[in-house]
Scaffold this active site. Sequence first.
Site, PDB file in Angstrom:
ATOM      1  N   GLU A   1      45.784  80.614  12.992  1.00 22.49           N
ATOM      2  CA  GLU A   1      47.006  80.464  13.772  1.00 22.49           C
ATOM      3  C   GLU A   1      46.713  80.536  15.265  1.00 22.49           C
ATOM      4  O   GLU A   1      46.047  81.464  15.720  1.00 22.49           O
ATOM      5  CB  GLU A   1      48.012  81.565  13.413  1.00 22.49           C
ATOM      6  N   CYS A   2      47.205  79.583  16.014  1.00 24.52           N
ATOM      7  CA  CYS A   2      47.233  79.585  17.479  1.00 24.52           C
ATOM      8  C   CYS A   2      45.843  79.831  18.087  1.00 24.52           C
ATOM      9  O   CYS A   2      45.044  78.907  18.158  1.00 24.52           O
ATOM     10  CB  CYS A   2      48.265  80.578  17.980  1.00 24.52           C
ATOM     11  N   ALA A   3      45.525  81.046  18.525  1.00 20.78           N
ATOM     12  CA  ALA A   3      44.191  81.310  19.062  1.00 20.78           C
ATOM     13  C   ALA A   3      43.120  81.038  18.004  1.00 20.78           C
ATOM     14  O   ALA A   3      42.015  80.593  18.323  1.00 20.78           O
ATOM     15  CB  ALA A   3      44.085  82.745  19.556  1.00 20.78           C
TER      16      ALA A   3
ATOM     17  N   MET B   1      42.604  77.357  18.052  1.00 17.83           N
ATOM     18  CA  MET B   1      41.792  76.991  19.217  1.00 17.83           C
ATOM     19  C   MET B   1      40.320  77.284  18.971  1.00 17.83           C
ATOM     20  O   MET B   1      39.443  76.482  19.331  1.00 17.83           O
ATOM     21  CB  MET B   1      42.284  77.745  20.451  1.00 17.83           C
TER      22      MET B   1
ATOM     23  N   THR C   1      46.819  75.913  12.814  1.00 22.09           N
ATOM     24  CA  THR C   1      48.184  75.583  13.214  1.00 22.09           C
ATOM     25  C   THR C   1      48.659  76.434  14.382  1.00 22.09           C
ATOM     26  O   THR C   1      48.184  77.555  14.580  1.00 22.09           O
ATOM     27  CB  THR C   1      49.147  75.759  12.023  1.00 22.09           C
TER      28      THR C   1
END
Length: 457
Positions: free
Chosen positions: A332-334, A337, A431
């Site tokens: 998720e998110c970080a 990335m 995501t």
Amino acid sequence: MKAVAISALSSGQGKTMFTMALLHWLKTNIGSVRPYKVGPDYIDPRFHEKITGVDSINLDLYMMTEDEVKSTFLYYAKGVENLVIEGVMGFYDGIDYGTSTYEVTKAVNVPTILVVSAEGSYATIVPTLKGMMEYKPNNTIQGVILNKLSSEKHFQTIKNQIKKELPQLNILGWIQKSLDTISSRHLGLDLTELNNEKLSELSESVMKNIDIPELLKFMEYKNEIEVRADYWLHEVDEIKQTCGNLTLTVVNDEAFSFIYPQNLHFFEKVFGKVHRISALNDEEIPSGTDIVYIPGGYVETPEVAPIVHKATRFKQSLQKFASNPDKKIYAECAGLMFLGEKIQTTDDKWIEGAGILPLNFEIQKIRHRLGYYKAVDKNNLNIYKGHAFHYSRPVPVNEDLSGIKWGLFKERDKKATAGAWTNENKNVLGTYLHSLFFNQPDLVLEYLTPSVLPPRV
């Protein structure tokens, strides 16, 4: 048991400052305390946890049903003497989504204190409070604390006005203006400033002019919730039939810290084993792991980016794990990335990610997404709920768009935009959506469960 909710007219009124001071005072002088946060926020709960030493629990009426909110509130209240709920934004903000502090506190029947900045005002405070109390029926506003006052005389002037016009409202004290506050940073308040000495000083200053006996009397709580405390775990037995023989590894450290306690507790109930490892300590994925979960956090800040960049052992073990189509990675998110090839930092440098997804991530000066979103799976059209809050923007390394797995959209949007990506093996999902898993069994079974299950022992 004692319980109270802390809210305000808007952000910036002193709600978080008073909540922090109250949590510290209760823990120091009264006994055990359980903090809660209205909405999907990760930042304020980390302050709560640092102050109290226990998990702060999110109460969110978008991602949870009302009965799940009630159940969660009771479940984490067991054995605790003091319950403190910090609201989100202003008391009625979020009412268009059904997620406001008004609706959450009404669901759990906890009295609310409004922290109101009275700087540069006195009589106008009364119609403002009157409007707040009369705007919606059955609201929980029963007390007020006046913030940013210049003197005791200023407080008494306003107090007399309130007592005359709103005698049913408990006036619980005031807070001096110009107190030191915790500064803001990238996604919220700066946790690095919160050392014990500063916290004690802040708490003492904030609580100095609060009527403590009246506050404790105000907090007396009679539980009238008619929902089982473990109701929020109603999907556990079904999911455990599939996941009970699986091993999940959670990456959890200062870089990947945005994780709901409910998710961790749910994982521990449905998976056979749950490991926690640290990317910042460059730890490898334990052998026997079936699924890796990488939550959100900060990988782009100067404090952690150089460490993440050099986490070679962790990256290599993750790459090897992803190459096995019988394993799953959910990020998720970080975490998303980190799965990419390169990541721009907030000080305009670049670091290497794990290189599992063909994406680079740029940091923008304005938010790319903020708020509640739904995800639509482009393959099976399943819908998942969650929220997103990010400044980064994904830049595909090539023109192949086949890796886009989900579209994210708000209720009012006419179309969805790319919000989740997968790899060539289709066993990795990254995501921008932050989700609760305990009430979304399809999400768990589809993305946190390998396609080939190990034999039951």
